[in-house]
Design a protein around this motif. Structure first.
Motif, PDB file in Angstrom:
ATOM      1  N   UNK A  18       6.918  11.909  -8.943  1.00 17.66           N
ATOM      2  CA  UNK A  18       6.928  12.896 -10.091  1.00 17.66           C
ATOM      3  C   UNK A  18       6.797  14.541  -9.694  1.00 17.66           C
ATOM      4  N   UNK A  19       6.464  14.360  -8.352  1.00 12.95           N
ATOM      5  CA  UNK A  19       6.213  15.953  -7.806  1.00 12.95           C
ATOM      6  C   UNK A  19       7.330  16.094  -6.758  1.00 12.95           C
ATOM      7  N   UNK A  20       7.544  14.984  -6.039  1.00  9.77           N
ATOM      8  CA  UNK A  20       8.661  15.034  -4.794  1.00  9.77           C
ATOM      9  C   UNK A  20       9.642  13.751  -5.143  1.00  9.77           C
ATOM     10  N   UNK A  21      10.556  14.190  -5.525  1.00  8.18           N
ATOM     11  CA  UNK A  21      11.572  13.320  -6.182  1.00  8.18           C
ATOM     12  C   UNK A  21      12.030  12.212  -4.744  1.00  8.18           C
ATOM     13  N   UNK A  22      12.042  12.722  -3.592  1.00  8.37           N
ATOM     14  CA  UNK A  22      12.587  11.975  -2.529  1.00  8.37           C
ATOM     15  C   UNK A  22      11.586  10.496  -2.588  1.00  8.37           C
ATOM     16  N   UNK A  23      10.480  10.333  -3.040  1.00  5.65           N
ATOM     17  CA  UNK A  23       9.637   9.150  -3.134  1.00  5.65           C
ATOM     18  C   UNK A  23       9.846   8.211  -4.385  1.00  5.65           C
ATOM     19  N   UNK A  24      11.138   8.499  -4.966  1.00  7.11           N
ATOM     20  CA  UNK A  24      11.529   7.597  -5.803  1.00  7.11           C
ATOM     21  C   UNK A  24      12.347   6.486  -5.542  1.00  7.11           C
ATOM     22  N   UNK A  25      12.746   6.386  -4.150  1.00  6.08           N
ATOM     23  CA  UNK A  25      13.198   5.445  -3.532  1.00  6.08           C
ATOM     24  C   UNK A  25      12.562   4.303  -3.355  1.00  6.08           C
ATOM     25  N   UNK A  26      11.104   4.439  -3.585  1.00  8.22           N
ATOM     26  CA  UNK A  26      10.140   3.290  -3.536  1.00  8.22           C
ATOM     27  C   UNK A  26      10.254   2.640  -4.534  1.00  8.22           C
ATOM     28  N   UNK A  27      10.839   2.851  -5.699  1.00 15.03           N
ATOM     29  CA  UNK A  27      10.921   2.124  -6.972  1.00 15.03           C
ATOM     30  C   UNK A  27      12.011   0.987  -6.695  1.00 15.03           C
ATOM     31  N   UNK A  28      13.078   1.071  -5.764  1.00 13.49           N
ATOM     32  CA  UNK A  28      14.282   0.188  -5.416  1.00 13.49           C
ATOM     33  C   UNK A  28      13.841  -0.815  -4.637  1.00 13.49           C
ATOM     34  N   UNK A  29      14.067  -2.088  -5.008  1.00 15.32           N
ATOM     35  CA  UNK A  29      13.751  -3.338  -4.405  1.00 15.32           C
ATOM     36  C   UNK A  29      14.460  -3.359  -3.121  1.00 15.32           C
ATOM     37  N   UNK A  30      15.806  -2.973  -3.156  1.00 18.12           N
ATOM     38  CA  UNK A  30      16.802  -3.004  -2.137  1.00 18.12           C
ATOM     39  C   UNK A  30      16.080  -2.125  -1.024  1.00 18.12           C
ATOM     40  N   UNK A  31      15.684  -1.047  -1.153  1.00 23.25           N
ATOM     41  CA  UNK A  31      15.051   0.021  -0.281  1.00 23.25           C
ATOM     42  C   UNK A  31      14.017  -0.587   0.475  1.00 23.25           C
ATOM     43  N   UNK A  77       0.744  -1.251   0.075  1.00 25.35           N
ATOM     44  CA  UNK A  77       0.092  -0.215  -0.059  1.00 25.35           C
ATOM     45  C   UNK A  77       0.931   1.106   0.141  1.00 25.35           C
ATOM     46  N   UNK A  78       1.918   1.273   0.616  1.00 26.63           N
ATOM     47  CA  UNK A  78       2.775   2.486   0.798  1.00 26.63           C
ATOM     48  C   UNK A  78       3.516   2.544  -0.426  1.00 26.63           C
ATOM     49  N   UNK A  79       3.765   1.659  -1.207  1.00 26.67           N
ATOM     50  CA  UNK A  79       4.370   1.584  -2.445  1.00 26.67           C
ATOM     51  C   UNK A  79       3.436   2.060  -3.573  1.00 26.67           C
ATOM     52  N   UNK A  80       2.124   1.717  -3.399  1.00 26.56           N
ATOM     53  CA  UNK A  80       1.106   2.521  -4.474  1.00 26.56           C
ATOM     54  C   UNK A  80       0.555   3.637  -3.936  1.00 26.56           C
ATOM     55  N   UNK A  81       0.923   4.108  -2.904  1.00 27.56           N
ATOM     56  CA  UNK A  81       0.387   5.411  -2.365  1.00 27.56           C
ATOM     57  C   UNK A  81       1.589   6.452  -2.527  1.00 27.56           C
ATOM     58  N   UNK A  82       2.663   6.121  -2.361  1.00 27.26           N
ATOM     59  CA  UNK A  82       3.853   7.012  -2.425  1.00 27.26           C
ATOM     60  C   UNK A  82       4.710   7.194  -3.567  1.00 27.26           C
ATOM     61  N   UNK A  83       4.878   5.960  -4.220  1.00 23.72           N
ATOM     62  CA  UNK A  83       5.613   6.009  -5.316  1.00 23.72           C
ATOM     63  C   UNK A  83       5.155   6.878  -6.585  1.00 23.72           C
ATOM     64  N   UNK A  84       3.961   6.878  -6.800  1.00 25.83           N
ATOM     65  CA  UNK A  84       3.402   7.597  -7.720  1.00 25.83           C
ATOM     66  C   UNK A  84       3.745   9.278  -7.521  1.00 25.83           C
ATOM     67  N   UNK A  85       3.909   9.523  -6.306  1.00 23.60           N
ATOM     68  CA  UNK A  85       4.210  10.971  -5.821  1.00 23.60           C
ATOM     69  C   UNK A  85       5.582  11.371  -6.259  1.00 23.60           C
TER      70      UNK A  85
END
Length: 359
Positions: free
Chosen positions: A11-24, A1-9
């Motif tokens: 594009x506006x907040x670059x910090x949320x890009x970390x959710x794309x990484x499996x290791x993170x 849920x966190x992945x689906x809620x936060x990763x789409x953001x």
């Protein structure tokens, strides 16, 4: 849920890009599962004690075990709950392999729960009959095998360790092969769960090992370099394996010698089914014999003991089976048996990882 809620953001907040990484996500999913077990553990132990859900000890077992009678059991509910919650929070729920793993986790936990419930609460001496228990396991494993078979155009070839050019294609027969692996591993872990922390320790080791396998088989370039079968989407299983390891560590805090809680069948059956399913998805089915070698040894000790007993009219190979009881009856203190078996599990895991470069 966190992945689906936060990763789409992102594009506006670059910090949320970390959710794309499996290791993170693996790191924080593991910590989440650990904290759920660690923080809720005392409450679960207290509630199980109040409900008088305590361990039953067989009279013919090692004498030192009699003092464990009444120790809260069915703690696998805590493990399974932490796994499910952490998975829903941190994984990509569009990945069908995640849902297959949730299916076997909850399904086998339910089978174990019924068995524990009948034995401990309804006071049926042996819980589910062996036939009914096995039948339920097989049906659920076949359903999981079918889902894997149709999931993301799954490769039905069986990987043979050390032989890169030998990989028989079982086609639809792979469903039955997958079911055999899942059921066999589930029961092997169940048989190993006989001493304080004995099963959960190797489960953690095997989970971490398959975490590495899942990552490399889900990465096209690394899989090609190591000459492994690439399984699209299996990288997400890395997170699930990390969650199992984290939940295991949280449970081990209370299950270590002398144990404050036991996992019961609700825990051992579900954890074994997870390991078997992960081995199938990552195309490391045969490698499971080495990675989970301790579980294999424990299961074989029971098979050989029963077979030899029947063929020789009462003679035994071991003082008692599964194998850990044999060493107890030889005079090894319980903590020594546990730690030495953990060492064996770690050694087998290291050997299995080394095979990634042996093709």
């Amino acid at each position: 849920m966190l992945y689906h809620l936060l990763y789409p953001l992102h594009t506006t907040i670059s910090a949320f890009n970390v959710f794309r990484y499996i290791t993170f996500r693996t790191i924080y999913a593991s910590l989440t599962a650990f904290l759920i077990c660690f923080l809720l553990g005392p409450w679960v132990i207290r509630k199980l004690t109040e409900m008088q859900i305590g361990q039953y000890i067989q009279k013919d077992g090692p004498e030192g075990h009699h003092k464990k009678a009444g120790t809260p059991t069915m703690g696998g509910i805590l493990i399974v709950s932490s796994i499910v919650v952490s998975t829903l929070l941190w994984t990509n729920l569009n990945n069908c392999y995640i849902w297959v793993l949730l299916l076997v986790t909850i399904g086998y936990a339910f089978i174990g729960f019924i068995d524990d419930y009948l034995m401990l609460i309804r006071k049926r001496n042996k819980g589910l009959t062996a036939r009914n228990k096995f039948l339920m396991q097989v049906i659920l494993a076949l359903v999981a095998g079918i889902f894997v078979y149709v999931c993301m155009d799954f490769n039905t070839r069986v990987t043979i360790p050390f032989f890169k050019n030998i990989s028989p294609d079982l086609r639809w027969g792979y469903i039955f092969f997958a079911a055999f692996v899942i059921v066999g591993t589930s029961n092997a872990v169940n048989l190993t769960d006989g001493l304080d922390g004995l099963a959960i320790g190797p489960v953690i080791v095997v989970s971490v090992t398959y975490m590495a396998f899942a990552y490399v088989t889900g990465h096209a370039k690394i899989a090609d370099y190591l000459q492994l079968t690439y399984v699209a989407g299996s990288g997400e299983i890395t997170i699930f394996c990390g969650i199992v390891a984290g939940a295991g560590l949280g449970f081990l805090w209370f299950n270590t010698y002398p144990a404050q809680i036991f996992m019961g069948d609700v825990g051992s059956l579900s954890l074994g089914s997870i390991i078997g399913t992960v081995a199938v998805i990552t195309k490391q089915e045969i490698m499971l014999i080495l990675v989970g070698g301790l579980f294999v040894i424990e299961a074989l000790s029971v098979i050989f003991q029963v077979g030899f007993f029947k063929m020789t009219n009462g003679k035994r190979i071991f003082k008692m089976a599964p194998l850990h009881h044999h060493f107890e009856l030889k005079g090894w203190p319980e903590p020594k048996v546990i730690v030495r078996f953990w060492i064996i599990a770690i050694g087998l895991a290291l050997i299995s990882v080394s095979t990634l470069k042996l093709r």
